[in-house]
Design a protein around this motif. Structure first.
Motif, mmCIF file in Angstrom:
data_model
loop_
_atom_site.group_PDB
_atom_site.id
_atom_site.type_symbol
_atom_site.label_atom_id
_atom_site.label_comp_id
_atom_site.label_asym_id
_atom_site.label_seq_id
_atom_site.Cartn_x
_atom_site.Cartn_y
_atom_site.Cartn_z
ATOM 1 N N VAL A 399 -2.270 2.820 5.699
ATOM 2 C CA VAL A 399 -2.202 4.915 5.777
ATOM 3 C C VAL A 399 -2.377 5.534 5.521
ATOM 4 N N ASP A 400 -3.315 6.015 5.618
ATOM 5 C CA ASP A 400 -4.336 7.355 5.822
ATOM 6 C C ASP A 400 -3.006 8.484 5.337
ATOM 7 N N ALA A 401 -1.997 8.876 4.636
ATOM 8 C CA ALA A 401 -1.190 10.081 4.812
ATOM 9 C C ALA A 401 -1.851 10.850 4.851
ATOM 10 N N GLU A 402 -3.001 11.555 4.752
ATOM 11 C CA GLU A 402 -3.280 13.223 4.866
ATOM 12 C C GLU A 402 -3.794 12.782 6.479
ATOM 13 N N THR A 403 -4.164 11.972 7.052
ATOM 14 C CA THR A 403 -4.896 12.328 8.544
ATOM 15 C C THR A 403 -3.693 11.205 9.389
ATOM 16 N N GLY A 404 -3.271 9.987 8.853
ATOM 17 C CA GLY A 404 -1.853 9.754 9.517
ATOM 18 C C GLY A 404 -2.581 8.270 10.188
ATOM 19 N N ALA A 405 -4.115 8.778 10.175
ATOM 20 C CA ALA A 405 -5.504 7.448 10.480
ATOM 21 C C ALA A 405 -4.455 5.606 9.976
ATOM 22 N N VAL A 406 -4.963 4.940 10.486
ATOM 23 C CA VAL A 406 -4.578 3.075 10.377
ATOM 24 C C VAL A 406 -6.553 2.115 10.928
ATOM 25 N N ALA A 407 -5.727 1.297 9.684
ATOM 26 C CA ALA A 407 -7.154 0.760 9.323
ATOM 27 C C ALA A 407 -6.103 -0.633 9.361
ATOM 28 N N THR A 408 -6.981 -1.435 10.372
ATOM 29 C CA THR A 408 -6.148 -3.025 10.053
ATOM 30 C C THR A 408 -7.337 -3.787 10.127
ATOM 31 N N ALA A 409 -6.500 -4.950 9.083
ATOM 32 C CA ALA A 409 -7.161 -6.863 9.112
ATOM 33 C C ALA A 409 -7.665 -7.544 10.875
ATOM 34 N N PRO A 410 -8.041 -7.827 11.170
ATOM 35 C CA PRO A 410 -8.385 -8.133 12.052
ATOM 36 C C PRO A 410 -7.247 -9.700 11.567
ATOM 37 N N MET A 411 -6.906 -10.438 12.850
ATOM 38 C CA MET A 411 -5.447 -11.904 12.221
ATOM 39 C C MET A 411 -5.407 -11.925 14.124
ATOM 40 N N THR A 412 -4.887 -12.924 14.181
ATOM 41 C CA THR A 412 -4.548 -13.854 15.503
ATOM 42 C C THR A 412 -3.269 -14.276 15.514
ATOM 43 N N GLY A 413 -2.453 -13.733 16.680
ATOM 44 C CA GLY A 413 -1.697 -13.822 17.364
ATOM 45 C C GLY A 413 -0.505 -14.942 16.830
ATOM 46 N N GLN A 414 -1.133 -15.680 16.278
ATOM 47 C CA GLN A 414 -0.713 -16.449 15.049
ATOM 48 C C GLN A 414 -0.340 -16.875 13.438
ATOM 49 N N GLU A 415 -0.633 -15.566 13.260
ATOM 50 C CA GLU A 415 -0.907 -15.314 11.556
ATOM 51 C C GLU A 415 -0.200 -13.927 11.499
ATOM 52 N N TYR A 416 0.251 -13.772 10.249
ATOM 53 C CA TYR A 416 1.368 -13.429 9.937
ATOM 54 C C TYR A 416 1.347 -13.067 8.579
ATOM 55 N N ALA A 417 1.044 -12.059 7.714
ATOM 56 C CA ALA A 417 0.453 -11.704 6.636
ATOM 57 C C ALA A 417 1.347 -10.919 6.010
ATOM 58 N N GLY A 418 1.740 -11.464 4.417
ATOM 59 C CA GLY A 418 3.308 -11.021 3.506
ATOM 60 C C GLY A 418 2.275 -9.644 2.824
ATOM 61 N N GLU A 419 3.468 -9.596 2.270
ATOM 62 C CA GLU A 419 3.063 -8.512 1.304
ATOM 63 C C GLU A 419 0.979 -8.186 1.201
ATOM 64 N N LEU A 420 1.283 -6.711 1.002
ATOM 65 C CA LEU A 420 -0.492 -6.484 -0.174
ATOM 66 C C LEU A 420 -0.033 -6.591 -1.297
ATOM 67 N N VAL A 421 -0.716 -7.081 -2.619
ATOM 68 C CA VAL A 421 -0.299 -6.908 -3.596
ATOM 69 C C VAL A 421 -1.862 -6.386 -4.293
ATOM 70 N N PRO A 422 -2.041 -5.213 -4.358
ATOM 71 C CA PRO A 422 -3.101 -4.114 -4.769
ATOM 72 C C PRO A 422 -3.733 -5.013 -6.527
ATOM 73 N N VAL A 423 -4.989 -5.113 -6.635
ATOM 74 C CA VAL A 423 -5.467 -4.882 -7.957
ATOM 75 C C VAL A 423 -6.430 -4.430 -7.896
ATOM 76 N N ALA A 424 -6.947 -3.866 -9.000
ATOM 77 C CA ALA A 424 -7.955 -2.625 -9.481
ATOM 78 C C ALA A 424 -9.186 -3.559 -9.506
ATOM 79 N N LYS A 425 -10.381 -2.905 -8.529
ATOM 80 C CA LYS A 425 -11.501 -3.865 -8.866
ATOM 81 C C LYS A 425 -12.081 -2.970 -10.490
ATOM 82 N N ALA A 426 -13.096 -3.873 -10.879
ATOM 83 C CA ALA A 426 -13.437 -3.430 -11.834
ATOM 84 C C ALA A 426 -14.239 -2.082 -11.612
ATOM 85 N N GLN A 427 -13.718 -1.151 -12.950
ATOM 86 C CA GLN A 427 -14.588 0.475 -12.684
ATOM 87 C C GLN A 427 -14.678 0.716 -11.659
#
Length: 493
Positions: A399-427
């Motif tokens: 979620v973009d907190a400035e615009t409210g826009a939302v991007a989502t990952a493609p998932m089938t109707g049978q798939e359920y993701a848990g919490e997204l754990v962020p890891v910073a990329k190098a640089q």
């Protein structure tokens, strides 16, 4: 009580989620190498630890709330394009006692104590007030891996083998002290956490947890009423405590005699409003605010703007999700819609009230921000949303907190993701420069997968997928431990 069979699994977007509430007994104690599909980012060298309830019944008696199951930790060690997996129950004293007795003994958040008759429940609750389920978060803190449950002490684990060393008082927690499941990392390197002491006058204890050195009790804050407090927020200079009007009675007789569970004893009193305390970390004072009532499980993040504080939360209109929805799912039902929205509160030092502003119309839970944005200004919020109104959450979202826009990952109707754990990329240079690690339950195959997403391009799907040997029950939280931080104390991989 008769054994409750697992709910029937119908593999569609309405009921496939029921698989996430089946007990997992299998433990992989020796590292099992898993097959990788796609390409793991070479810079991901460390361990993803995830935790959640994995045993939902004892001796055929099913728990009545998602929060009540015995905790299990999952560890996926990434490096050199390979993944090794382990999972183990946290070996709590309460679980061991119930295993020996062959019956359920303890009460849970939403489950009354075991015993069958009222007299037996009374005996159990007097002997065994609660079981530390160690099922809510798993955090690397001061060179220790801790499994956390908010109503008791942490359990210390070996970060590689996941063997339980036992409860840890951190050198500062008294026998009745609690240590919440939501510590926050300060930009200076320390972690901060809190614990609630309930009584006729309830208090919150604030703890400072240095990267090296002893944990210290920083201060105690008196609450305006005996509220359930699950999470807090941290800025560079302040701790922020949200006190919702969800109360435990000052003398909860029904709870004390085993006639009701903790959740059944809670009362929603919206006339009190929701209170927010901004606490100066240097001991300089506490400023209280009061606004319209709302309920919450999780804060998103907070930061300082001069003397003011900006606080983002995941807000609910009332505690239906806490006391009803999370109980319904244990029976295979999802009758109440999940109304969760990210909102922003600006706490101005010269005011005593606050207003809320919705950041997006999308449903969102298990919010995370990039590691560089913790306790500092952020724009992007990563979390889990649902496919349709009223459906079970499980779609990775940004979620973009400035615009409210939302991007989502493609998932089938049978798939359920848990919490997204962020890891910073190098640089990393922006908030989007993160890898997002999630355990995804695929109800069609009855297996769970680790999926690695690019935070800058969720819509393209995962860059790597790793299939686990079984279906992992829906968990709560997790964190990434980089190999550079890992101190195993002799444990081997």
């Amino acid at each position: 009580m008769a054994r409750l069979a697992p709910p029937p699994l119908a593999v569609d977007s309405n009921t496939g989620w029921q698989l996430g509430f089946r007990t997992l007994d299998a433990e992989v104690e020796d590292g099992l190498e898993l097959e990788v599909t796609g390409r793991l980012p070479a810079e991901l060298r460390g361990i993803l630890h995830r935790i959640g309830p994995a045993r939902f019944e004892v001796a055929g008696e099913r728990y009545r709330h998602w929060l009540d199951g015995d905790g299990m930790v999952h560890a996926l060690h990434l490096g050199d394009g390979r993944v090794r997996y382990r999972n183990r129950f946290v070996a709590t004293a309460g679980k061991a006692e119930e295993d020996r007795e062959g019956r359920r003994l303890y009460a849970g958040f939403g489950t009354r104590p075991g015993g069958g008759t009222a007299l037996a429940r009374l005996r159990n609750v007097r002997r065994r007030p609660a079981k530390n389920t160690a099922n809510t978060n798993v955090v690397w803190m001061g060179g220790r891996l801790l499994a956390l449950w908010e109503a008791g002490h942490p359990h210390r684990l070996d970060p590689v083998t996941l063997a339980t060393a036992g409860e840890d008082d951190l050198g500062v927690l008294g026998p009745a002290a609690t240590f919440s499941a939501h510590p926050k990392r300060h930009p200076g390197g320390d972690m901060w956490n809190f614990g609630v002491r309930y009584g006729r006058r309830s208090h919150v204890d604030l703890y400072r947890c240095p990267a090296t050195g002893p944990v210290t009790h920083a201060l105690a804050v008196s609450l305006p009423f005996n509220a359930m407090v699950h999470d807090f927020a941290l800025t560079e200079r302040r701790a922020v405590l949200v006190v919702q009007p969800l109360l435990l009675p000052s003398l909860p007789v029904a709870l004390l005699v085993g006639a009701r569970s903790y959740a059944e004893s809670l009362r929603w009193e919206p006339h009190r409003g929701t209170h927010v305390a901004v606490i100066d970390l240097d001991g300089g004072g506490i400023h209280w605010y009061r606004g319209e009532p709302f309920s919450l499980f999780h804060t998103v993040n907070a930061w300082d703007e001069g003397d003011d504080v900006v606080l983002d939360v995941i807000a609910y209109p009332d505690p239906t999700l806490i006391v009803r929805t999370l109980a319904d799912v244990m029976t295979g039902r999802l009758d109440s819609e999940i109304f969760t929205r990210p909102e922003r509160i600006v706490l101005r030092r010269d005011q005593s009230g606050f207003q809320r502003r919705r950041l997006s119309e999308t449903t969102l839970e298990f919010p995370r921000v990039s590691p560089a944005s913790e306790s500092r200004p952020h724009r992007l919020v990563y979390g889990i949303t649902n496919r349709t109104s009223g459906g079970f959450i499980g779609v990775p979202a940004c979620v973009d907190a400035e615009t409210g826009a939302v991007a989502t990952a493609p998932m089938t109707g049978q798939e359920y993701a848990g919490e997204l754990v962020p890891v910073a990329k190098a640089q990393a240079r922006t908030e989007a420069d993160v890898w997002l690690l999630s355990l995804v339950l695929d109800a069609a195959t009855e297996r769970t997968e680790l999926r690695v997403f690019d935070g800058a391009d969720l819509a393209s799907g995962s860059v790597a997928t790793v299939r686990l040997p079984h279906a992992v029950p829906f968990g709560f939280h997790g964190n990434w431990l980089d190999d550079a931080e890992l101190v195993t104390g002799g444990a081997s991989g």
